[in-house]
Motif scaffolding. Sequence first.
Motif, PDB file in Angstrom:
ATOM      1  N   GLY A  41       9.707  12.711   5.226  1.00 29.84           N
ATOM      2  CA  GLY A  41       9.195  11.840   3.988  1.00 29.84           C
ATOM      3  C   GLY A  41       8.583  10.748   5.064  1.00 29.84           C
ATOM      4  O   GLY A  41       8.592  10.410   5.975  1.00 29.84           O
ATOM      5  N   LYS A  42       7.885   9.842   4.237  1.00 27.58           N
ATOM      6  CA  LYS A  42       7.063   8.583   4.565  1.00 27.58           C
ATOM      7  C   LYS A  42       8.001   7.620   5.415  1.00 27.58           C
ATOM      8  O   LYS A  42       7.397   7.215   6.374  1.00 27.58           O
ATOM      9  N   GLU A  43       9.345   7.509   5.125  1.00 27.04           N
ATOM     10  CA  GLU A  43       9.886   6.601   5.787  1.00 27.04           C
ATOM     11  C   GLU A  43      10.253   7.076   7.171  1.00 27.04           C
ATOM     12  O   GLU A  43      10.317   6.287   8.154  1.00 27.04           O
ATOM     13  N   ALA A  44      10.525   8.312   7.274  1.00 21.38           N
ATOM     14  CA  ALA A  44      10.655   8.627   8.763  1.00 21.38           C
ATOM     15  C   ALA A  44       9.541   8.781   9.521  1.00 21.38           C
ATOM     16  O   ALA A  44       9.798   8.339  10.846  1.00 21.38           O
ATOM     17  N   LEU A  45       8.346   8.839   8.979  1.00 25.00           N
ATOM     18  CA  LEU A  45       6.973   8.757   9.677  1.00 25.00           C
ATOM     19  C   LEU A  45       6.973   7.263  10.141  1.00 25.00           C
ATOM     20  O   LEU A  45       6.734   7.102  11.554  1.00 25.00           O
ATOM     21  N   GLU A  46       7.156   6.385   9.178  1.00 27.04           N
ATOM     22  CA  GLU A  46       7.032   4.923   9.586  1.00 27.04           C
ATOM     23  C   GLU A  46       8.128   4.262  10.806  1.00 27.04           C
ATOM     24  O   GLU A  46       7.676   3.612  11.658  1.00 27.04           O
ATOM     25  N   GLU A  47       9.321   4.914  10.818  1.00 25.41           N
ATOM     26  CA  GLU A  47      10.201   4.583  11.590  1.00 25.41           C
ATOM     27  C   GLU A  47       9.924   5.237  12.858  1.00 25.41           C
ATOM     28  O   GLU A  47      10.039   4.390  13.934  1.00 25.41           O
ATOM     29  N   PHE A  48       9.285   6.310  13.311  1.00 25.02           N
ATOM     30  CA  PHE A  48       8.793   6.813  14.297  1.00 25.02           C
ATOM     31  C   PHE A  48       7.645   6.287  14.797  1.00 25.02           C
ATOM     32  O   PHE A  48       7.516   6.056  15.933  1.00 25.02           O
ATOM     33  N   TYR A  49       6.622   5.980  14.069  1.00 24.36           N
ATOM     34  CA  TYR A  49       5.140   5.479  14.498  1.00 24.36           C
ATOM     35  C   TYR A  49       5.333   4.007  14.708  1.00 24.36           C
ATOM     36  O   TYR A  49       4.565   3.618  15.483  1.00 24.36           O
ATOM     37  N   GLY A  50       6.566   3.396  14.022  1.00 29.07           N
ATOM     38  CA  GLY A  50       6.495   1.720  14.138  1.00 29.07           C
ATOM     39  C   GLY A  50       5.460   1.171  13.240  1.00 29.07           C
ATOM     40  O   GLY A  50       4.869   0.113  13.661  1.00 29.07           O
ATOM     41  N   LYS A  51       5.001   1.862  12.210  1.00 28.62           N
ATOM     42  CA  LYS A  51       4.000   1.311  11.528  1.00 28.62           C
ATOM     43  C   LYS A  51       4.170   1.646   9.840  1.00 28.62           C
ATOM     44  O   LYS A  51       4.861   2.767   9.690  1.00 28.62           O
ATOM     45  N   GLU A  52       3.800   0.650   9.117  1.00 29.77           N
ATOM     46  CA  GLU A  52       3.750   0.743   7.818  1.00 29.77           C
ATOM     47  C   GLU A  52       2.560   1.569   7.295  1.00 29.77           C
ATOM     48  O   GLU A  52       1.393   1.608   7.766  1.00 29.77           O
ATOM     49  N   LEU A  53       2.858   2.556   6.543  1.00 23.76           N
ATOM     50  CA  LEU A  53       2.023   3.579   6.175  1.00 23.76           C
ATOM     51  C   LEU A  53       1.346   3.578   4.402  1.00 23.76           C
ATOM     52  O   LEU A  53       2.571   3.113   3.657  1.00 23.76           O
ATOM     53  N   ILE A  54       0.417   3.533   4.332  1.00 26.44           N
ATOM     54  CA  ILE A  54      -0.180   3.398   2.814  1.00 26.44           C
ATOM     55  C   ILE A  54      -0.318   4.771   2.462  1.00 26.44           C
ATOM     56  O   ILE A  54      -1.287   5.520   3.123  1.00 26.44           O
ATOM     57  N   LEU A  55       0.092   5.343   1.179  1.00 25.85           N
ATOM     58  CA  LEU A  55      -0.123   6.538   0.830  1.00 25.85           C
ATOM     59  C   LEU A  55      -1.391   6.432   0.082  1.00 25.85           C
ATOM     60  O   LEU A  55      -1.954   5.728  -0.716  1.00 25.85           O
ATOM     61  N   ALA A  56      -2.197   7.509   0.594  1.00 23.42           N
ATOM     62  CA  ALA A  56      -3.825   7.752  -0.112  1.00 23.42           C
ATOM     63  C   ALA A  56      -3.646   9.013  -0.760  1.00 23.42           C
ATOM     64  O   ALA A  56      -3.604  10.177  -0.304  1.00 23.42           O
ATOM     65  N   ASP A  57      -3.643   8.765  -2.197  1.00 18.46           N
ATOM     66  CA  ASP A  57      -3.562   9.925  -2.907  1.00 18.46           C
ATOM     67  C   ASP A  57      -5.232  10.542  -3.207  1.00 18.46           C
ATOM     68  O   ASP A  57      -6.131  10.115  -2.683  1.00 18.46           O
ATOM     69  N   ARG A  58      -5.349  11.662  -3.904  1.00 12.49           N
ATOM     70  CA  ARG A  58      -6.615  12.023  -4.145  1.00 12.49           C
ATOM     71  C   ARG A  58      -7.637  11.152  -4.808  1.00 12.49           C
ATOM     72  O   ARG A  58      -8.805  11.173  -4.432  1.00 12.49           O
ATOM     73  N   GLU A  59      -7.043  10.418  -6.050  1.00 15.91           N
ATOM     74  CA  GLU A  59      -7.725   9.396  -6.267  1.00 15.91           C
ATOM     75  C   GLU A  59      -8.538   8.449  -5.320  1.00 15.91           C
ATOM     76  O   GLU A  59      -9.534   8.041  -5.597  1.00 15.91           O
ATOM     77  N   MET A  60      -7.365   7.892  -4.430  1.00 17.93           N
ATOM     78  CA  MET A  60      -7.804   6.948  -3.624  1.00 17.93           C
ATOM     79  C   MET A  60      -9.027   7.473  -2.880  1.00 17.93           C
ATOM     80  O   MET A  60     -10.232   6.832  -2.448  1.00 17.93           O
ATOM     81  N   VAL A  61      -8.752   8.601  -2.167  1.00 16.79           N
ATOM     82  CA  VAL A  61      -9.775   9.205  -1.108  1.00 16.79           C
ATOM     83  C   VAL A  61     -10.910   9.557  -1.613  1.00 16.79           C
ATOM     84  O   VAL A  61     -12.178   9.360  -1.095  1.00 16.79           O
ATOM     85  N   GLU A  62     -11.204  10.026  -3.016  1.00 20.38           N
ATOM     86  CA  GLU A  62     -12.121  10.758  -3.582  1.00 20.38           C
ATOM     87  C   GLU A  62     -12.918   9.588  -4.479  1.00 20.38           C
ATOM     88  O   GLU A  62     -14.218   9.661  -4.415  1.00 20.38           O
ATOM     89  N   GLN A  63     -12.353   8.688  -4.963  1.00 23.27           N
ATOM     90  CA  GLN A  63     -13.018   7.826  -5.799  1.00 23.27           C
ATOM     91  C   GLN A  63     -12.956   6.284  -5.213  1.00 23.27           C
ATOM     92  O   GLN A  63     -13.866   5.556  -5.801  1.00 23.27           O
ATOM     93  N   GLU A  64     -12.228   5.956  -4.340  1.00 19.64           N
ATOM     94  CA  GLU A  64     -12.172   4.535  -3.824  1.00 19.64           C
ATOM     95  C   GLU A  64     -12.078   4.404  -2.251  1.00 19.64           C
ATOM     96  O   GLU A  64     -11.404   3.622  -1.533  1.00 19.64           O
ATOM     97  N   ALA A  65     -12.799   5.534  -1.599  1.00 23.75           N
ATOM     98  CA  ALA A  65     -13.214   5.506  -0.472  1.00 23.75           C
ATOM     99  C   ALA A  65     -13.477   4.397   0.335  1.00 23.75           C
ATOM    100  O   ALA A  65     -13.102   4.011   1.357  1.00 23.75           O
ATOM    101  N   ASP A  66     -14.289   3.436  -0.294  1.00 26.07           N
ATOM    102  CA  ASP A  66     -14.677   2.407   0.185  1.00 26.07           C
ATOM    103  C   ASP A  66     -13.872   1.543   0.498  1.00 26.07           C
ATOM    104  O   ASP A  66     -13.856   0.474   1.529  1.00 26.07           O
ATOM    105  N   SER A  67     -12.759   1.274  -0.277  1.00 24.03           N
ATOM    106  CA  SER A  67     -11.662   0.388  -0.079  1.00 24.03           C
ATOM    107  C   SER A  67     -10.986   0.912   1.055  1.00 24.03           C
ATOM    108  O   SER A  67     -10.404  -0.143   1.989  1.00 24.03           O
TER     109      SER A  67
END
Length: 286
Positions: A41-67
């Motif tokens: 899951g996301k938490e395991a990735l954050e722990e290994f990468y040492g970074k907080e991750l922002i989940l990007a769903d289809r709506e964000m990527v396809e409709q809010e790409a500028d943000s």
Amino acid sequence: MLYLVGLGLGDAKDITVKGLEAVRRCHRVYLEAYTSVLTVGKEALEEFYGKELILADREMVEQEADSLLKEADVCDVAFLVVGDPFGATTHSDLVLRAVKLGIPYKVIHNASIMNAVGCCGLQLYNFGETVSIVFWTDTWKPESFFDKIEKNRQNGMHTLCLLDIKMKEQSLENLMKGRKIYEPPRYMSVNQAAEQLLAIIQNRRLQGEKAEITEDTICVGLARVGAPDEKIVSGTLQQMSTVELGAPLHSLIVTGNMHPLELEMLKLFSVVDSSTFENNACQRIT
């Protein structure tokens, strides 16, 4: 700089060294969360990468790409993709938007199901067009993917079938009422895909058509490719409809003509004894 970083297919440690270095120096890191999933899951990735991750769903990527691209011209932003950024699902639109805004970009590649599928022993250059098999509904049962599989098989080529994923899906009622209430995620299994293919074969047979693919066509089911509990089985399409490969993600291969070495490899994963398997496969050996 915009970084598009492939995460590979297994867990947090499948990221490349170059990819990890990029992630750790980025100001914002987005995790694409709708075309594929890792086994962690996301938490395991954050722990290994040492970074907080922002989940990007289809709506964000396809409709809010500028943000998503906001401030990428003055700081580093990463967009993480399971597999390879230009593998099974391309993110060309994001690159084009970045270029239009004058934002430089860099792609850091990784393993994708498109090449890792060679783990079953079928040779990659013997694959034809890749297809996606979607979940049927009571009122929508497309068959276009079947026609592509048949065309590949007529040409002697194998077909990699990518199986449907439903993330943040809304019921018809919630969609019509504008309520952002989502159904639980759904992942198509190998046996569900096989059942749909068998239904198409039956329907076409009733219409007097002779399908290139039958219940006895040799297929390969794959689950969690790249993970420690990766599973591969080979057998007839009919047998694929009853196999249980466990947790997602699954993929299905419909074979074409097979080189003797390919057949020997598939025997390693056969769900039946090797003689029965060979009898069903022999007609397609080149």
